[in-house]
Design a protein around this motif. Sequence first.
Motif, mmCIF file in Angstrom:
data_model
loop_
_atom_site.group_PDB
_atom_site.id
_atom_site.type_symbol
_atom_site.label_atom_id
_atom_site.label_comp_id
_atom_site.label_asym_id
_atom_site.label_seq_id
_atom_site.Cartn_x
_atom_site.Cartn_y
_atom_site.Cartn_z
ATOM 1 N N GLU A 5 36.447 -2.322 12.238
ATOM 2 C CA GLU A 5 37.205 -3.522 11.914
ATOM 3 C C GLU A 5 36.409 -4.715 12.410
ATOM 4 O O GLU A 5 35.663 -4.625 13.376
ATOM 5 N N GLY A 6 36.580 -5.829 11.750
ATOM 6 C CA GLY A 6 35.843 -7.007 12.164
ATOM 7 C C GLY A 6 34.567 -7.186 11.370
ATOM 8 O O GLY A 6 34.418 -6.679 10.256
ATOM 9 N N GLU A 7 33.606 -7.913 11.947
ATOM 10 C CA GLU A 7 32.406 -8.309 11.239
ATOM 11 C C GLU A 7 31.470 -7.133 10.971
ATOM 12 O O GLU A 7 31.315 -6.234 11.799
ATOM 13 N N ASN B 49 22.921 -2.211 10.061
ATOM 14 C CA ASN B 49 22.967 -0.746 10.107
ATOM 15 C C ASN B 49 24.349 -0.156 9.857
ATOM 16 O O ASN B 49 24.496 1.068 9.852
ATOM 17 N N ASP B 50 25.371 -0.987 9.636
ATOM 18 C CA ASP B 50 26.654 -0.449 9.194
ATOM 19 C C ASP B 50 26.499 0.118 7.787
ATOM 20 O O ASP B 50 25.726 -0.410 6.964
ATOM 21 N N GLU C 111 22.315 -7.586 7.314
ATOM 22 C CA GLU C 111 23.017 -8.545 8.164
ATOM 23 C C GLU C 111 24.462 -8.547 7.680
ATOM 24 O O GLU C 111 24.856 -7.681 6.910
ATOM 25 N N GLY C 112 25.224 -9.546 8.110
ATOM 26 C CA GLY C 112 26.612 -9.597 7.689
ATOM 27 C C GLY C 112 26.802 -9.931 6.224
ATOM 28 O O GLY C 112 27.896 -9.732 5.683
ATOM 29 N N ARG D 201 35.449 0.280 -0.120
ATOM 30 C CA ARG D 201 36.273 1.100 0.769
ATOM 31 C C ARG D 201 36.083 0.759 2.243
ATOM 32 O O ARG D 201 36.680 1.391 3.108
ATOM 33 N N GLY D 202 35.224 -0.213 2.529
ATOM 34 C CA GLY D 202 35.055 -0.627 3.905
ATOM 35 C C GLY D 202 33.748 -0.156 4.512
ATOM 36 O O GLY D 202 32.915 0.484 3.855
#
Length: 283
Positions: free
Chosen positions: A214-216, A220-221, A234-235, A269-270
Amino acid sequence: MTVTPDRRLTPATERVALDRLRGVIDRPAYTAGRPARVTVPIADLCRAPAGARDRQVNFGADLTVIDENEGWAFVQAALDGYCGWIRAAHLGDADAPITHRVSVPATHIYSAPNLKTPETLSLSLGARLSISGRDGGFAQLVQGGWIPAQHITDLPAKDPATVAEQLIGTPYLWGGNSRWGIDCSGLMQAALAACAVACPGDSDLQEAAFAPIEGEIRRNDLLFWPGHVAMALEGDRMIHATAFAMAVIIEPIKTAIARIDASGQGPFRGARRPELVTKGGFP
């Protein structure tokens, strides 16, 4: 309720299963399996002998052979537990210890420690090697041949996104796992495996393996859609292997979300965050 085992992760054919599945699934025979190693630059892992490709395994990948049928071997990959059929001719002994991995997008094995001699094989990022010595700027493989020393390492990479960026422009290939062709989940696995982070082979398995966040969004996400995965740089930017471009590309995250939604292949989907901690031996 009976749960059907995931065939991709179940080391069993209709005839034979690994010993550890005794009492779990019923088969006419069980086996301890035998170790083997991939001896070709890249090999298809198929859902049946001569069948459709599910994934690929790179040079030096360690496997357990469970069954054999008319020139094909049913195997389970040590890297991620993925199972499938591979041509038996593409396998050899797994006796020599693995010491290094290919750390560049692609390289060659030469017949002598001289860049002007004929190349004998081309290898992709992530190929696993047994090195026995050095001569100048070349390292010698146990099975013969020489590879540029600057193209290999015995250490894990530190940043998966940097590894993924090495493969920008690689052609998209369904089930692909190499510089010659790669798909969305193959790119994620290549990037994380280079950092010695365990990662399944398919996007649905990757989504199940890592914790949602959750959040920013951070570098590597992993970003998920139905049947698709990308990696955040990056974001606001991501890298992925996509059939949209038929290549590995960098794309703004908001642009990708809108484009994929418009194509009917959404929704987003996140994000999930792999734990960037080396697990197990390396390479």
